[in-house]
Enzyme design. Sequence first.
Site, PDB file in Angstrom:
ATOM      1  N   GLU A   1       0.587  -3.054 -16.431  1.00  0.00           N
ATOM      2  CA  GLU A   1       1.979  -3.345 -16.138  1.00  0.00           C
ATOM      3  C   GLU A   1       2.115  -4.306 -15.085  1.00  0.00           C
ATOM      4  OE1 GLU A   1       4.225  -2.582 -18.161  1.00  0.00           O
ATOM      5  OE2 GLU A   1       3.410  -0.772 -19.288  1.00  0.00           O
TER       6      GLU A   1
ATOM      7  N   CYS B   1      10.137  -5.259 -11.168  1.00  0.00           N
ATOM      8  CA  CYS B   1       9.260  -5.976 -12.295  1.00  0.00           C
ATOM      9  C   CYS B   1      10.104  -6.453 -13.449  1.00  0.00           C
ATOM     10  CB  CYS B   1       8.166  -5.562 -12.898  1.00  0.00           C
ATOM     11  SG  CYS B   1       8.698  -3.866 -13.371  1.00  0.00           S
TER      12      CYS B   1
HETATM   13  P1  NAP Z   1      -0.219  -5.600  -5.720  1.00  0.00           P
HETATM   14  O1  NAP Z   1      -0.462  -6.366  -4.568  1.00  0.00           O
HETATM   15  O2  NAP Z   1      -0.948  -6.028  -7.009  1.00  0.00           O
HETATM   16  O3  NAP Z   1      -0.565  -4.074  -5.558  1.00  0.00           O
HETATM   17  C1  NAP Z   1      -0.535  -2.979  -6.488  1.00  0.00           C
HETATM   18  C2  NAP Z   1      -1.704  -2.066  -6.237  1.00  0.00           C
HETATM   19  O4  NAP Z   1      -2.774  -2.789  -6.716  1.00  0.00           O
HETATM   20  C3  NAP Z   1      -1.689  -1.753  -4.758  1.00  0.00           C
HETATM   21  O5  NAP Z   1      -2.107  -0.379  -4.959  1.00  0.00           O
HETATM   22  C4  NAP Z   1      -2.838  -2.443  -4.209  1.00  0.00           C
HETATM   23  O6  NAP Z   1      -3.473  -2.024  -3.174  1.00  0.00           O
HETATM   24  C5  NAP Z   1      -3.684  -2.596  -5.415  1.00  0.00           C
HETATM   25  N1  NAP Z   1      -4.457  -3.767  -5.559  1.00  0.00           N
HETATM   26  C6  NAP Z   1      -4.051  -4.827  -5.161  1.00  0.00           C
HETATM   27  N2  NAP Z   1      -5.239  -6.029  -5.199  1.00  0.00           N
HETATM   28  C7  NAP Z   1      -6.314  -5.223  -5.899  1.00  0.00           C
HETATM   29  C8  NAP Z   1      -7.489  -5.715  -6.263  1.00  0.00           C
HETATM   30  N3  NAP Z   1      -8.043  -7.080  -6.295  1.00  0.00           N
HETATM   31  N4  NAP Z   1      -8.324  -4.361  -6.906  1.00  0.00           N
HETATM   32  C9  NAP Z   1      -7.906  -3.004  -6.696  1.00  0.00           C
HETATM   33  N5  NAP Z   1      -6.548  -3.030  -6.294  1.00  0.00           N
HETATM   34  C10 NAP Z   1      -5.776  -3.805  -5.920  1.00  0.00           C
HETATM   35  O7  NAP Z   1       1.116  -5.659  -6.110  1.00  0.00           O
HETATM   36  P2  NAP Z   1       2.509  -5.173  -5.426  1.00  0.00           P
HETATM   37  O8  NAP Z   1       2.873  -6.521  -4.430  1.00  0.00           O
HETATM   38  O9  NAP Z   1       2.336  -4.057  -4.573  1.00  0.00           O
HETATM   39  O10 NAP Z   1       3.773  -4.994  -6.454  1.00  0.00           O
HETATM   40  C11 NAP Z   1       4.433  -6.041  -6.895  1.00  0.00           C
HETATM   41  C12 NAP Z   1       4.117  -6.697  -8.204  1.00  0.00           C
HETATM   42  O11 NAP Z   1       3.989  -5.509  -9.079  1.00  0.00           O
HETATM   43  C13 NAP Z   1       4.868  -7.334  -8.774  1.00  0.00           C
HETATM   44  O12 NAP Z   1       4.404  -8.686  -9.568  1.00  0.00           O
HETATM   45  C14 NAP Z   1       5.752  -6.667  -9.692  1.00  0.00           C
HETATM   46  O13 NAP Z   1       6.276  -7.321 -10.766  1.00  0.00           O
HETATM   47  C15 NAP Z   1       4.801  -5.806 -10.369  1.00  0.00           C
HETATM   48  N6  NAP Z   1       5.283  -4.763 -10.916  1.00  0.00           N
HETATM   49  C16 NAP Z   1       5.121  -4.588 -12.463  1.00  0.00           C
HETATM   50  C17 NAP Z   1       5.742  -3.286 -13.029  1.00  0.00           C
HETATM   51  C18 NAP Z   1       5.581  -3.199 -14.314  1.00  0.00           C
HETATM   52  O14 NAP Z   1       5.993  -2.089 -14.765  1.00  0.00           O
HETATM   53  N7  NAP Z   1       5.383  -4.018 -15.036  1.00  0.00           N
HETATM   54  C19 NAP Z   1       6.506  -2.442 -12.073  1.00  0.00           C
HETATM   55  C20 NAP Z   1       6.380  -2.711 -10.856  1.00  0.00           C
HETATM   56  C21 NAP Z   1       5.856  -3.671 -10.296  1.00  0.00           C
HETATM   57  P3  NAP Z   1      -3.040  -2.441  -1.484  1.00  0.00           P
HETATM   58  O15 NAP Z   1      -1.880  -1.763  -1.329  1.00  0.00           O
HETATM   59  O16 NAP Z   1      -4.083  -1.502  -0.843  1.00  0.00           O
HETATM   60  O17 NAP Z   1      -3.285  -3.867  -1.494  1.00  0.00           O
END
Ligand code: NAP
Length: 460
Positions: free
Chosen positions: A228, A262
């Site tokens: 997602e 999102c």
């Molecule tokens: P993010 O940086 O990707 O972080 C999300 C999760 O992934 C965190 O737990 C993060 O850990 C972990 N993570 C990041 N890079 C990783 C890697 N290379 N390997 C393993 N784990 C990793 O995203 P965010 O900035 O927190 O959230 C915003 C994004 O989420 C936006 O793009 C939003 O649209 C999307 N989102 C989508 C939905 C949906 O249902 N489609 C819902 C909500 C949000 P750390 O925090 O430790 O880096």
Amino acid sequence: MPIQSINPASGVLLRSFTPLTDEELQQKIALAHDAFTHSAELPLPHRELCMRKLAHLLEEEAAELAALITSEMGKPITQARAEIAKCAAVCRYYADNAARILAPEPIDAASIDASVRWDPLGVVLAVMPWNFPFWQVFRFLAPALMAGNVGLLKHASNVPQCALAIDTLVRRAGFPRGCFQTLLIEASQVEAVLADERIAAVTVTGSESAGRAIAAQAGWLIKKSVLELGGSDPFIVMPSASLDAAVTAAVEARCINSGQSCIAAKRFLIEDSIYNDFESRFVAAMDAMKVGDPALEDTRIGPLATAAQIEEIHQQVQAALHAGACVLTGGERMLGRGFYYEPTVLAGVPRTSQVYRQEIFGPVAMLFRVADIDEAIAVANDTPFGLAASIWTRNRAEQARFAAELQCGAVFFNTQSASDPRIPFGGIKRSGYGRELSAAGMREFLNAKTVVIAQPKPAP
Ligand code: NAP
């Protein structure tokens, strides 16, 4: 990222945590695996009771839990309370519906006695974001636990207190030890967890880069994954719509969760004949949004969740301006303590610019004038993402065309896009794959096991 709670309204460090050591991580994985091995000892009616208790605990402790969300990631308190209420609702939805969704399905065909049973897969790793620190987790955990799966949560590093609170709530609801655990780990430790053979599958909600890295590994390991990811959802207004209702919803849809959702509307596509009217009303309404302390009841927009988040928004707005866009309101960080950004409306963002193709994760709207339904559909689809669309038209023929031709996971007419336990949620294109919520979401982590029983041959 260090595992730290920083209050985004003040920038003050609330608490920091040391990541689990390899040994502690191994113990938690072993406990999860053990819980799944004994899952048959926790029959469905018992799981249902625990899930109802969990809903009850959420409601009973809504005030404290909402305050925790607000202090840890800056969500306006009224929205934080609504998030907790929604978590209780998803628990009750799966308590009410799991037996139906999990019931074996006979195959309706002559000359074959076959059926499908729905079996849990095992230990599922959930990598989650901070923007809805309870809801994102609950919409995974409620179906997973009701199905007999076991959950391990790697939450975003800036919401560790929410992550720990969820772990405690699940235990207090009566689920046995190991059924659901929070792993306080850094992103770099995810690879080792997923590689462990006791982990059956992974679900990721977050950015494209996280999704790509984890899904690539899951693919290599041949483990099921659900993604997602981001979105840049269109909000389309056609002449037959109620403009009052559309403007009110547009502001709400862009500013919910301070613009960090999102499924928030991010691109506003307005038909030519109503564009000027919409623009002036929308800009006035964005301008009037109350930005401030998220703990106050009348705050509509709080701080962005992290210092990095505000830096990224600022750079995206600057890039849009350099590319030729103009600011109709806002466009600046707000001075003083905390990570505040002005509600912003941009017009004329060139469709060739980089920012046009990016997700803007804050209270920044991009307005576009479209000549007719053909151009509305073309612009709506001109994005790498495909999560949802909100379309404002009362014209049935237009509704049919939009529903058929928009490239996304969901279309909502005359209402803003929103998740709901009863309906599937998810995207296509670079918004990810798979579904959450409803029966479809529960079945992502189930084995559709075919059972065929041969008919005894009649005696010669
Ligand atoms: P993010 O940086 O990707 O972080 C999300 C999760 O992934 C965190 O737990 C993060 O850990 C972990 N993570 C990041 N890079 C990783 C890697 N290379 N390997 C393993 N784990 C990793 O995203 P965010 O900035 O927190 O959230 C915003 C994004 O989420 C936006 O793009 C939003 O649209 C999307 N989102 C989508 C939905 C949906 O249902 N489609 C819902 C909500 C949000 P750390 O925090 O430790 O880096």
